[in-house]
Motif scaffolding. Structure first.
Motif, mmCIF file in Angstrom:
data_model
loop_
_atom_site.group_PDB
_atom_site.id
_atom_site.type_symbol
_atom_site.label_atom_id
_atom_site.label_comp_id
_atom_site.label_asym_id
_atom_site.label_seq_id
_atom_site.Cartn_x
_atom_site.Cartn_y
_atom_site.Cartn_z
ATOM 1 N N ARG A 1 10.794 14.932 4.572
ATOM 2 C CA ARG A 1 10.898 14.687 3.133
ATOM 3 C C ARG A 1 10.239 15.848 2.403
ATOM 4 O O ARG A 1 9.628 16.726 3.022
ATOM 5 C CB ARG A 1 10.248 13.357 2.760
ATOM 6 N N ASP A 2 10.340 15.845 1.063
ATOM 7 C CA ASP A 2 9.838 17.003 0.331
ATOM 8 C C ASP A 2 8.403 16.835 -0.161
ATOM 9 O O ASP A 2 7.811 17.781 -0.680
ATOM 10 C CB ASP A 2 10.748 17.321 -0.865
ATOM 11 N N GLN A 3 7.807 15.630 -0.007
ATOM 12 C CA GLN A 3 6.442 15.394 -0.440
ATOM 13 C C GLN A 3 5.708 14.513 0.564
ATOM 14 O O GLN A 3 6.311 13.703 1.272
ATOM 15 C CB GLN A 3 6.425 14.687 -1.811
ATOM 16 N N ILE A 4 4.389 14.671 0.572
ATOM 17 C CA ILE A 4 3.542 13.811 1.404
ATOM 18 C C ILE A 4 3.219 12.542 0.612
ATOM 19 O O ILE A 4 2.913 12.589 -0.584
ATOM 20 C CB ILE A 4 2.234 14.527 1.777
ATOM 21 N N GLY A 5 3.328 11.418 1.300
ATOM 22 C CA GLY A 5 2.954 10.149 0.705
ATOM 23 C C GLY A 5 1.934 9.427 1.561
ATOM 24 O O GLY A 5 1.591 9.871 2.658
ATOM 25 N N VAL A 6 1.443 8.306 1.052
ATOM 26 C CA VAL A 6 0.474 7.528 1.803
ATOM 27 C C VAL A 6 0.742 6.047 1.579
ATOM 28 O O VAL A 6 0.960 5.588 0.451
ATOM 29 C CB VAL A 6 -0.971 7.905 1.408
ATOM 30 N N ARG B 1 2.336 10.780 -3.486
ATOM 31 C CA ARG B 1 2.840 9.430 -3.677
ATOM 32 C C ARG B 1 1.967 8.438 -2.914
ATOM 33 O O ARG B 1 1.444 8.757 -1.836
ATOM 34 C CB ARG B 1 4.283 9.304 -3.165
ATOM 35 N N ALA B 2 1.850 7.224 -3.471
ATOM 36 C CA ALA B 2 1.070 6.194 -2.782
ATOM 37 C C ALA B 2 1.625 4.822 -3.096
ATOM 38 O O ALA B 2 2.102 4.551 -4.205
ATOM 39 C CB ALA B 2 -0.392 6.274 -3.208
ATOM 40 N N ILE B 3 1.565 3.956 -2.086
ATOM 41 C CA ILE B 3 1.925 2.553 -2.242
ATOM 42 C C ILE B 3 0.868 1.739 -1.507
ATOM 43 O O ILE B 3 0.374 2.157 -0.447
ATOM 44 C CB ILE B 3 3.343 2.267 -1.702
ATOM 45 N N VAL B 4 0.473 0.599 -2.069
ATOM 46 C CA VAL B 4 -0.559 -0.254 -1.485
ATOM 47 C C VAL B 4 0.102 -1.480 -0.871
ATOM 48 O O VAL B 4 0.781 -2.243 -1.566
ATOM 49 C CB VAL B 4 -1.593 -0.678 -2.545
ATOM 50 N N LEU B 5 -0.067 -1.665 0.416
ATOM 51 C CA LEU B 5 0.615 -2.718 1.157
ATOM 52 C C LEU B 5 -0.103 -4.056 0.998
ATOM 53 O O LEU B 5 -1.331 -4.130 1.067
ATOM 54 C CB LEU B 5 0.708 -2.345 2.629
ATOM 55 N N ALA C 1 10.919 3.408 2.111
ATOM 56 C CA ALA C 1 12.003 3.830 1.213
ATOM 57 C C ALA C 1 11.578 3.686 -0.243
ATOM 58 O O ALA C 1 11.883 4.550 -1.085
ATOM 59 C CB ALA C 1 13.259 3.010 1.501
ATOM 60 N N ARG C 2 10.886 2.597 -0.579
ATOM 61 C CA ARG C 2 10.409 2.407 -1.951
ATOM 62 C C ARG C 2 9.423 3.500 -2.352
ATOM 63 O O ARG C 2 9.387 3.943 -3.502
ATOM 64 C CB ARG C 2 9.756 1.035 -2.089
ATOM 65 N N LEU C 3 8.595 3.925 -1.393
ATOM 66 C CA LEU C 3 7.610 4.959 -1.680
ATOM 67 C C LEU C 3 8.265 6.245 -2.170
ATOM 68 O O LEU C 3 7.707 6.968 -3.007
ATOM 69 C CB LEU C 3 6.773 5.231 -0.414
ATOM 70 N N TYR C 4 9.476 6.515 -1.678
ATOM 71 C CA TYR C 4 10.174 7.757 -2.046
ATOM 72 C C TYR C 4 11.329 7.507 -3.028
ATOM 73 O O TYR C 4 12.133 8.409 -3.264
ATOM 74 C CB TYR C 4 10.659 8.477 -0.789
ATOM 75 N N ALA C 5 11.409 6.303 -3.588
ATOM 76 C CA ALA C 5 12.433 6.032 -4.603
ATOM 77 C C ALA C 5 12.055 6.739 -5.907
ATOM 78 O O ALA C 5 10.897 7.106 -6.131
ATOM 79 C CB ALA C 5 12.571 4.536 -4.827
ATOM 80 N N ASP C 6 13.062 6.910 -6.775
ATOM 81 C CA ASP C 6 12.812 7.623 -8.026
ATOM 82 C C ASP C 6 11.805 6.896 -8.907
ATOM 83 O O ASP C 6 10.970 7.517 -9.561
ATOM 84 C CB ASP C 6 14.129 7.816 -8.797
ATOM 85 N N SER C 7 11.871 5.573 -8.950
ATOM 86 C CA SER C 7 10.916 4.818 -9.758
ATOM 87 C C SER C 7 10.722 3.446 -9.146
ATOM 88 O O SER C 7 11.680 2.775 -8.760
ATOM 89 C CB SER C 7 11.414 4.687 -11.198
ATOM 90 N N ASP C 8 9.458 3.058 -9.038
ATOM 91 C CA ASP C 8 9.115 1.749 -8.504
ATOM 92 C C ASP C 8 7.779 1.368 -9.119
ATOM 93 O O ASP C 8 6.829 2.161 -9.096
ATOM 94 C CB ASP C 8 9.013 1.786 -6.977
ATOM 95 N N PRO C 9 7.654 0.180 -9.676
ATOM 96 C CA PRO C 9 6.408 -0.198 -10.346
ATOM 97 C C PRO C 9 5.202 -0.283 -9.416
ATOM 98 O O PRO C 9 4.063 -0.286 -9.895
ATOM 99 C CB PRO C 9 6.738 -1.576 -10.948
ATOM 100 N N CYS C 10 5.445 -0.334 -8.097
ATOM 101 C CA CYS C 10 4.336 -0.416 -7.143
ATOM 102 C C CYS C 10 3.981 0.931 -6.538
ATOM 103 O O CYS C 10 3.150 0.999 -5.616
ATOM 104 C CB CYS C 10 4.681 -1.416 -6.036
ATOM 105 N N VAL C 11 4.610 1.980 -6.992
ATOM 106 C CA VAL C 11 4.361 3.323 -6.461
ATOM 107 C C VAL C 11 3.734 4.181 -7.550
ATOM 108 O O VAL C 11 4.190 4.173 -8.694
ATOM 109 C CB VAL C 11 5.667 3.973 -5.963
ATOM 110 N N THR C 12 2.676 4.878 -7.194
ATOM 111 C CA THR C 12 2.089 5.851 -8.114
ATOM 112 C C THR C 12 2.387 7.253 -7.610
ATOM 113 O O THR C 12 2.354 7.514 -6.397
ATOM 114 C CB THR C 12 0.574 5.651 -8.259
ATOM 115 N N THR C 13 2.739 8.158 -8.507
ATOM 116 C CA THR C 13 3.073 9.538 -8.154
ATOM 117 C C THR C 13 2.299 10.493 -9.041
ATOM 118 O O THR C 13 1.894 10.159 -10.161
ATOM 119 C CB THR C 13 4.580 9.803 -8.331
ATOM 120 N N ILE C 14 2.070 11.684 -8.520
ATOM 121 C CA ILE C 14 1.417 12.726 -9.322
ATOM 122 C C ILE C 14 2.281 13.982 -9.317
ATOM 123 O O ILE C 14 3.142 14.149 -8.462
ATOM 124 C CB ILE C 14 0.002 13.061 -8.791
#
Length: 605
Positions: A500-505, A557-561, A592-605
């Motif tokens: 992918r093009d960015q690191i997420g957590v 990117r980050a998502i909290v499980l 997949a949600r972590l790398y979606a264009d917009s998701d209310p549970c994902v924060t991006t910088i």
């Protein structure tokens, strides 16, 4: 900064070979090595017969067993094992956690030449993990299985894989067909226990330790008497404090794992020390028991994982009497499992200076189940976390560097396993053509020009991945950095971004901390949705991003499980480690949600 104990300075030799590989070994000579663990027991039963060897909680205090008592009980237990026909091909499976009876039975097996196979108690107590228990039983084919409580472990004991296996329990609760542990303590005069003990050699298998199985089915590591005896000599050669006075620990680390069961248990036995079994753990609801135990007894050495030290630091700050008691006799703070957050390190230093004007050694080591475990140790004082030091006496570390001087580590020495139980192909694959064990771990020199400054663990080579840009991401080190960045909100996390093009957590939250900070546990299809929580994570990621450069370490990117890692589903091993591949596979929808264009549970910088 003044230290409480003398230390042995590092002294290593580095040889660079024509093929570019590096051989690193200690210049400290390896001292005399005991032949068998039973020899330690005999020594201390003579030299310190009334000293406490093992202790566990009983009522308001401790049930204690001295060295004299331990030797007597171990010999009686060993007689009973021999009378039942147990031998090197008929091992003992231990289902329950740490306890005095567990320790005595383990030593009895080693005394009589009967391998012990301790497995994680979660395999028995969690219904969904019974498959792991069944795998271990079918692999090693035990003649006996021990549990402290036949009722508590009753569901596991009903599995058909235990047909024909003698079940022994400290507390039988009248369960049919279960032998009382007290029966084994009666011994059996018909056996020649001295002849059996004489037949135990350094090559005799003492334990079969199961690997975590994070990448394949768990393997059985053949752990010999020599491996355990050599490793304790290596550690004591490098840490003079172990021989200066009898050590004492209050320790929870599980004996089915090599750190608690071989490193710490045998460290007390080898040096005439005392092991007080902590029946607490660094998790909410159980850590309070650890604090209670420390109010009764504290150690000269402290062993824990970083999250445990974080919880302990808070407890010590809140209790003046406990703080003074904890530090008054302390020589060593030893962390393992991950890098100790620097603020926790500094917190312990500040407390020690406040209490006694000097600081115990704070250190760690590096090794694996297959290496006994310790191979490298930071045995001179240092002021930062994450450095695993230099090879122990008798060990040679072979380093295969890349262009950036990041080195794949392979090891050779008398503390390395002979192979895996009944797995000749896997055993052969574990060693290279020079006989070095292939660890799969990476190391970097703290100072390439000064090998005596030691090395730093730099992750598992297999965990590294590439972004779409072709940039390599060192996931293990980045995970450590992110745990520090997100402490104490994150209990653990998984680094994402392969192809992918960015690191997420993907963050497994520390729910107790979230609640204490006032964050909501509201969720949306498996992810926490509190805007305030996501805002705090965004703030921390953005602040970190301003301090670093390069896409290989920038987490965007980050998502909290919402759901904790599942042991039955294989997301977590019995050692408490995450199986990253399993998490990513099982939670593919959240990835997949972590790398979606917009998701209310994902924060991006």
């Amino acid at each position: 900064m003044k230290r409480t104990t003398d230390f042995l300075p590092h002294s290593v030799t580095r040889n660079v070979r024509p093929d570019g590989s590096i051989l690193l070994h200690s210049d400290i000579p390896l001292g005399p090595v005991m032949r068998r663990t039973g020899d330690w027991l005999h020594r201390w039963a003579i030299e310190a017969p009334d000293r406490v060897f093992l202790a566990e909680r009983s009522g308001a205090g401790w049930r204690t067993v001295t060295y004299r008592e331990a030797l007597q009980m171990v010999r009686a237990l060993a007689e009973s094992l021999l009378a039942r026909g147990l031998d090197g091909d008929r091992p003992i499976l231990i289902l329950s956690g740490n306890g005095v009876d567990h320790g005595l039975l383990s030593l009895a097996g080693q005394y009589a030449g009967v391998p012990i196979v301790p497995v994680a108690e979660q395999y028995s107590l969690i219904h969904g993990a019974h498959g792991r228990l069944r795998h271990a039983v079918e692999l090693v084919r035990p003649a006996m299985a021990f549990t402290v409580d036949a009722a508590h472990y009753g569901e596991a004991l009903e599995l058909d894989c235990f047909d024909g296996v003698e079940i022994v329990a400290s507390h039988t609760h009248g369960r049919p067909g279960v032998t009382a542990f007290e029966t084994l303590l009666q011994g059996d005069d018909s056996t020649d226990i001295d002849a059996a003990f004489d037949a135990v050699t350094p090559a005799t298998v003492a334990k079969i330790l199961m690997t975590s199985g994070s990448t394949s089915s768990p393997k059985g590591v053949l752990t010999t008497q020599a491996m355990m005896c050599v490793n304790q000599t290596q550690l004591a050669d490098a840490l003079p404090m172990l021989r200066a006075r009898p050590p004492r620990i209050v320790d929870w680390l599980p004996w089915n794992h090599v750190f608690g069961g071989s490193h710490n248990f045998n460290m007390m036995l080898a040096n005439g020390g005392s092991l007080y079994i902590d029946d607490g753990k660094p998790v909410p609801g159980l850590f309070e028991r650890t604090v209670e135990n420390l109010r009764l007894t504290t150690g000269t050495l402290s062993f824990n994982v970083p999250v445990g030290y974080g919880m302990l630091l808070k407890a010590l700050k809140a209790d003046d009497a406990l703080r003074r008691r904890f530090f008054e006799d302390l020589d060593l703070i030893f962390y393992a499992g991950a890098s100790l957050p620097q603020e926790v390190w500094q917190g312990f230093e500040a407390m020690a200076m406040e209490i006694k004007g000097e600081v115990p050694m704070i250190t760690t080591s590096w090794g694996l189940t297959e290496t006994g475990p310790a191979v490298m140790l930071q045995h001179e004082p240092i002021d930062r976390s994450g450095v695993v030091g230099v090879p122990l006496p008798g060990c040679t570390v072979k380093l295969l560097p890349n262009a950036e001087m990041r080195c794949e580590a392979r090891v050779k020495g008398p503390n390395i396993m002979p192979g895996y139980f009944e797995a000749p192909e896997k055993s052969a694959e574990a060693f290279d053509d020079e006989g070095f064990f292939v660890t799969g771990d990476a190391m970097v020199f703290i100072d390439p020009d000064t090998p005596n400054k030691g090395m730093k663990f730099d992750g598992r080579i297999s965990e590294d991945f590439k972004l779409l840009t072709g940039t390599w991401v060192r996931a293990a080190q980045l995970r450590i950095d992110m745990l520090t960045c997100l402490s104490p909100l994150a209990a653990d996390l998984v680094i994402t971004g392969a192809d992918r093009d960015q690191i997420g957590v993907m963050i497994f939250p520390n729910m107790g901390e979230l609640k204490s900070e006032g964050f909501s546990d509201a969720s949306d299809a498996g992810a926490l949705s509190d805007p305030a929580l996501l805002g705090e994570i965004h703030r921390r990621l953005a602040e970190r991003a301003r301090e670093i450069s390069g896409s290989s370490t920038r987490v965007a990117r980050a998502i909290v499980l919402a759901e904790p890692p599942s042991m039955p589903e294989g997301e977590m091993t019995a050692k408490g480690n995450l199986n990253f591949r399993k998490v990513l596979t099982r939670r593919a929808d959240l990835l997949a949600r972590l790398y979606a264009d917009s998701d209310p549970c994902v924060t991006t910088i």
